[in-house]
Design a protein around this motif. Structure first.
Motif, PDB file in Angstrom:
ATOM      1  N   GLU A   1       4.564  -2.017   2.270  1.00  0.00           N
ATOM      2  CA  GLU A   1       5.552  -0.943   2.358  1.00  0.00           C
ATOM      3  C   GLU A   1       6.875  -1.429   3.048  1.00  0.00           C
ATOM      4  O   GLU A   1       6.863  -2.071   3.910  1.00  0.00           O
TER       5      GLU A   1
ATOM      6  N   ALA B   1       7.549  -0.926  -2.043  1.00  0.00           N
ATOM      7  CA  ALA B   1       6.463  -1.752  -1.849  1.00  0.00           C
ATOM      8  C   ALA B   1       6.456  -3.047  -2.661  1.00  0.00           C
ATOM      9  O   ALA B   1       7.122  -3.164  -3.867  1.00  0.00           O
TER      10      ALA B   1
ATOM     11  N   SER C   1       2.286  -7.109  -3.385  1.00  0.00           N
ATOM     12  CA  SER C   1       0.845  -7.047  -2.554  1.00  0.00           C
ATOM     13  C   SER C   1       0.683  -5.530  -2.057  1.00  0.00           C
ATOM     14  O   SER C   1      -0.232  -5.584  -0.959  1.00  0.00           O
ATOM     15  N   GLY C   2       1.587  -4.859  -1.997  1.00  0.00           N
ATOM     16  CA  GLY C   2       1.356  -3.316  -1.425  1.00  0.00           C
ATOM     17  C   GLY C   2       2.067  -3.074   0.028  1.00  0.00           C
ATOM     18  O   GLY C   2       2.053  -2.112   0.380  1.00  0.00           O
TER      19      GLY C   2
END
Length: 129
Positions: free
Chosen positions: A53, A47, A50-51
């Motif tokens: 994936e 990730a 900013s997350g």
């Protein structure tokens, strides 16, 4: 399986991310397989800050293994190119994920959309036909 000798391995690991991306496209089109990492619970993801994936991929088992976690839980696994193009990339797109192409320990790969990676691979595959 194709062999990657130590000198070639070191040279490719030392390249910048855009050059590794070019090598990835060329090798995957030629060798017709993509490598990623699996654990007992499934395929491994990364990730960004900013997350978002990402699915990490490499052109050869040796590079994937070099990026596996040190706990021995992750193993390199191959994906046939046809499956990658026809099943994986549409699924990655549907899931809202990106692809991290050829990351190295301590360094990022090129982060691309599944659509761009598919277009780049198909264009390179045409050169091999």
């Amino acid at each position: 399986m194709k062999q990657i000798h130590d000198k070639e391995f070191a040279a490719l690991m030392g390249m910048n991310a855009p050059d590794r991306y070019s090598v990835f496209i060329d090798r995957v089109a030629d060798w017709e397989e993509v490598w990623s990492l699996r654990s007992a619970s499934g395929w491994c993801l990364m990730a960004d800050d900013s997350g978002v994936e990402m699915v990490p991929v490499w052109p050869h088992e040796r590079f994937a293994t070099a990026c596996a976690s040190n706990d021995g839980q992750e193993q390199a696994a191959s994906i046939p190119l046809d499956d990658w193009l026809d099943k994986w990339l549409p699924g990655i797109l549907k899931d809202g994920r990106q692809v991290a192409v050829f990351p190295v320990p301590g360094g990022n790969g090129v982060i691309v959309s599944p659509s761009r990676l598919r277009a780049d691979l198909l264009a390179q595959c045409e050169d091999y036909d």
